[in-house]
Design a protein around this motif. Structure first.
Motif, PDB file in Angstrom:
ATOM      1  N   LYS A  40      -6.026 -35.309  -7.945  1.00 43.81           N
ATOM      2  CA  LYS A  40      -6.144 -33.854  -8.109  1.00 43.81           C
ATOM      3  C   LYS A  40      -5.176 -33.328  -9.166  1.00 43.81           C
ATOM      4  O   LYS A  40      -5.539 -32.454  -9.954  1.00 43.81           O
ATOM      5  CB  LYS A  40      -5.904 -33.143  -6.782  1.00 43.81           C
ATOM      6  CG  LYS A  40      -7.104 -33.158  -5.864  1.00 43.81           C
ATOM      7  CD  LYS A  40      -6.824 -32.540  -4.522  1.00 43.81           C
ATOM      8  CE  LYS A  40      -6.452 -31.097  -4.605  1.00 43.81           C
ATOM      9  NZ  LYS A  40      -6.278 -30.459  -3.285  1.00 43.81           N
ATOM     10  N   ALA A  47     -13.185 -29.891  -9.439  1.00 46.18           N
ATOM     11  CA  ALA A  47     -13.245 -29.431  -8.050  1.00 46.18           C
ATOM     12  C   ALA A  47     -13.605 -30.619  -7.160  1.00 46.18           C
ATOM     13  O   ALA A  47     -14.233 -31.583  -7.604  1.00 46.18           O
ATOM     14  CB  ALA A  47     -14.291 -28.327  -7.909  1.00 46.18           C
ATOM     15  N   HIS A  48     -13.212 -30.542  -5.908  1.00 46.56           N
ATOM     16  CA  HIS A  48     -13.449 -31.634  -4.969  1.00 46.56           C
ATOM     17  C   HIS A  48     -14.163 -31.114  -3.731  1.00 46.56           C
ATOM     18  O   HIS A  48     -13.988 -29.973  -3.334  1.00 46.56           O
ATOM     19  CB  HIS A  48     -12.124 -32.295  -4.569  1.00 46.56           C
ATOM     20  CG  HIS A  48     -11.386 -32.840  -5.738  1.00 46.56           C
ATOM     21  ND1 HIS A  48     -11.570 -34.124  -6.202  1.00 46.56           N
ATOM     22  CD2 HIS A  48     -10.502 -32.265  -6.583  1.00 46.56           C
ATOM     23  CE1 HIS A  48     -10.829 -34.309  -7.265  1.00 46.56           C
ATOM     24  NE2 HIS A  48     -10.163 -33.196  -7.516  1.00 46.56           N
ATOM     25  N   VAL A  49     -14.956 -31.990  -3.140  1.00 44.46           N
ATOM     26  CA  VAL A  49     -15.639 -31.671  -1.890  1.00 44.46           C
ATOM     27  C   VAL A  49     -15.376 -32.832  -0.933  1.00 44.46           C
ATOM     28  O   VAL A  49     -15.381 -33.989  -1.340  1.00 44.46           O
ATOM     29  CB  VAL A  49     -17.160 -31.446  -2.105  1.00 44.46           C
ATOM     30  CG1 VAL A  49     -17.859 -32.692  -2.631  1.00 44.46           C
ATOM     31  CG2 VAL A  49     -17.830 -30.935  -0.849  1.00 44.46           C
ATOM     32  N   THR A 105     -26.286 -29.166  -7.856  1.00 42.32           N
ATOM     33  CA  THR A 105     -24.853 -29.432  -7.810  1.00 42.32           C
ATOM     34  C   THR A 105     -24.662 -30.927  -8.008  1.00 42.32           C
ATOM     35  O   THR A 105     -25.240 -31.727  -7.271  1.00 42.32           O
ATOM     36  CB  THR A 105     -24.264 -28.986  -6.456  1.00 42.32           C
ATOM     37  OG1 THR A 105     -24.447 -27.574  -6.326  1.00 42.32           O
ATOM     38  CG2 THR A 105     -22.790 -29.328  -6.366  1.00 42.32           C
ATOM     39  N   ILE A 107     -22.548 -34.238  -7.771  1.00 41.71           N
ATOM     40  CA  ILE A 107     -21.459 -34.823  -6.992  1.00 41.71           C
ATOM     41  C   ILE A 107     -21.173 -36.208  -7.566  1.00 41.71           C
ATOM     42  O   ILE A 107     -22.070 -37.045  -7.646  1.00 41.71           O
ATOM     43  CB  ILE A 107     -21.830 -34.972  -5.498  1.00 41.71           C
ATOM     44  CG1 ILE A 107     -22.366 -33.675  -4.907  1.00 41.71           C
ATOM     45  CG2 ILE A 107     -20.643 -35.537  -4.710  1.00 41.71           C
ATOM     46  CD1 ILE A 107     -21.357 -32.575  -4.754  1.00 41.71           C
ATOM     47  N   SER A 117     -13.636 -38.850 -11.015  1.00 46.00           N
ATOM     48  CA  SER A 117     -12.969 -37.638 -11.508  1.00 46.00           C
ATOM     49  C   SER A 117     -12.879 -37.658 -13.026  1.00 46.00           C
ATOM     50  O   SER A 117     -13.040 -36.620 -13.676  1.00 46.00           O
ATOM     51  CB  SER A 117     -11.568 -37.507 -10.910  1.00 46.00           C
ATOM     52  OG  SER A 117     -11.638 -37.185  -9.549  1.00 46.00           O
ATOM     53  N   GLN A 124     -18.426 -32.097 -16.922  1.00 43.15           N
ATOM     54  CA  GLN A 124     -18.760 -30.920 -16.120  1.00 43.15           C
ATOM     55  C   GLN A 124     -19.046 -29.670 -16.950  1.00 43.15           C
ATOM     56  O   GLN A 124     -19.948 -28.908 -16.619  1.00 43.15           O
ATOM     57  CB  GLN A 124     -17.697 -30.651 -15.069  1.00 43.15           C
ATOM     58  CG  GLN A 124     -16.362 -30.215 -15.599  1.00 43.15           C
ATOM     59  CD  GLN A 124     -15.344 -30.049 -14.485  1.00 43.15           C
ATOM     60  OE1 GLN A 124     -15.673 -30.084 -13.302  1.00 43.15           O
ATOM     61  NE2 GLN A 124     -14.094 -29.877 -14.856  1.00 43.15           N
ATOM     62  N   TYR A 136     -18.670 -31.562  -8.611  1.00 44.27           N
ATOM     63  CA  TYR A 136     -17.581 -31.896  -7.700  1.00 44.27           C
ATOM     64  C   TYR A 136     -17.329 -33.394  -7.700  1.00 44.27           C
ATOM     65  O   TYR A 136     -18.242 -34.179  -7.924  1.00 44.27           O
ATOM     66  CB  TYR A 136     -17.929 -31.522  -6.244  1.00 44.27           C
ATOM     67  CG  TYR A 136     -18.061 -30.053  -5.977  1.00 44.27           C
ATOM     68  CD1 TYR A 136     -16.934 -29.273  -5.706  1.00 44.27           C
ATOM     69  CD2 TYR A 136     -19.307 -29.443  -5.965  1.00 44.27           C
ATOM     70  CE1 TYR A 136     -17.052 -27.924  -5.435  1.00 44.27           C
ATOM     71  CE2 TYR A 136     -19.442 -28.096  -5.697  1.00 44.27           C
ATOM     72  CZ  TYR A 136     -18.307 -27.340  -5.429  1.00 44.27           C
ATOM     73  OH  TYR A 136     -18.432 -26.003  -5.164  1.00 44.27           O
ATOM     74  N   ASN A 137     -16.107 -33.756  -7.370  1.00 37.89           N
ATOM     75  CA  ASN A 137     -15.757 -35.127  -7.072  1.00 37.89           C
ATOM     76  C   ASN A 137     -15.657 -35.247  -5.558  1.00 37.89           C
ATOM     77  O   ASN A 137     -15.144 -34.345  -4.889  1.00 37.89           O
ATOM     78  CB  ASN A 137     -14.413 -35.494  -7.711  1.00 37.89           C
ATOM     79  CG  ASN A 137     -14.037 -36.924  -7.425  1.00 37.89           C
ATOM     80  OD1 ASN A 137     -14.717 -37.846  -7.849  1.00 37.89           O
ATOM     81  ND2 ASN A 137     -12.961 -37.116  -6.688  1.00 37.89           N
ATOM     82  N   GLU A 139     -13.979 -36.224  -2.399  1.00 34.67           N
ATOM     83  CA  GLU A 139     -12.604 -36.499  -1.985  1.00 34.67           C
ATOM     84  C   GLU A 139     -12.495 -37.847  -1.271  1.00 34.67           C
ATOM     85  O   GLU A 139     -13.205 -38.114  -0.317  1.00 34.67           O
ATOM     86  CB  GLU A 139     -12.139 -35.393  -1.041  1.00 34.67           C
ATOM     87  CG  GLU A 139     -10.725 -35.539  -0.556  1.00 34.67           C
ATOM     88  CD  GLU A 139     -10.342 -34.443   0.415  1.00 34.67           C
ATOM     89  OE1 GLU A 139      -9.725 -34.778   1.443  1.00 34.67           O
ATOM     90  OE2 GLU A 139     -10.670 -33.278   0.155  1.00 34.67           O
TER      91      GLU A 139
END
Length: 182
Positions: A40, A47-49, A105, A107, A117, A124, A136-137, A139
């Protein structure tokens, strides 16, 4: 310099690394939280999910990109994930995947989140400009997903319990060592 002095100096230099490594590997999550914190900070624009967030998303509104080597992807991956070579250039990625990302979206994931990432960071902006809703990446990557006993697949949509450990060192972050396969 005598060999005893060399060993002493080497021990002094390596001790912090050994201590940090054993701290990571003995934590409850195998060190994934610390690794994720580092990712991070390195990729602050990504952004991360987490797994719950991804699971709650409408499957029709996402596109999953598995950013690992084919040997890793072949052992297991998230359902409907598209394999992407980690060394793929941003230009090649955009040329190949821009159309399927429109209105969705994106991922990205890999073993722990480093490679995914990196790719998410590089593409992105172009994805969003071309019509993707977000990027998103995942997590903790597929390791955290697996550690949380979430479903993995191989050979199409065939469920599997196996996971590729990337290598013996990083593979220690996988809780269920019985199900690691190269």
């Amino acid at each position: 310099m005598k060999w005893k002095a060399k060993i002493f100096i080497a021990t002094l230099l390596c001790s912090p690394l050994i201590a940090a490594g054993s701290m990571l590997l003995t934590s409850d999550d195998g060190g994934l939280a610390k690794v994720h914190d580092g990712i991070k900070s390195q990729f602050s624009e990504v952004a991360h999910v987490d797994g719950d967030g991804l699971s709650a998303m409408n499957k029709e509104s996402i596109v999953l990109f598995d950013v690992r080597e084919m040997s890793e992807y072949s052992v297991s991956h998230l359902k409907d994930a598209i394999h992407v070579d980690p060394s793929m250039s941003a230009q090649d990625f955009i040329a190949q995947y821009i159309d399927i990302s429109k209105g969705k979206t994106a991922i990205f994931y890999c073993s722990v989140g480093q490679r995914s990432s990196d790719l998410a960071d590089r593409v992105q902006g172009a994805l969003i400009l071309s019509g993707a809703k977000a990027a998103y990446n995942l997590e903790g990557g597929i390791f955290k997903w697996h550690n949380e006993s979430r479903p993995l697949y191989t050979g199409g949509a065939k469920p599997t319990a196996y996971i590729h450990p990337y290598n013996p060192v990083w593979g220690r972050m996988v809780k269920d060592q019985e199900n690691t396969r190269y």
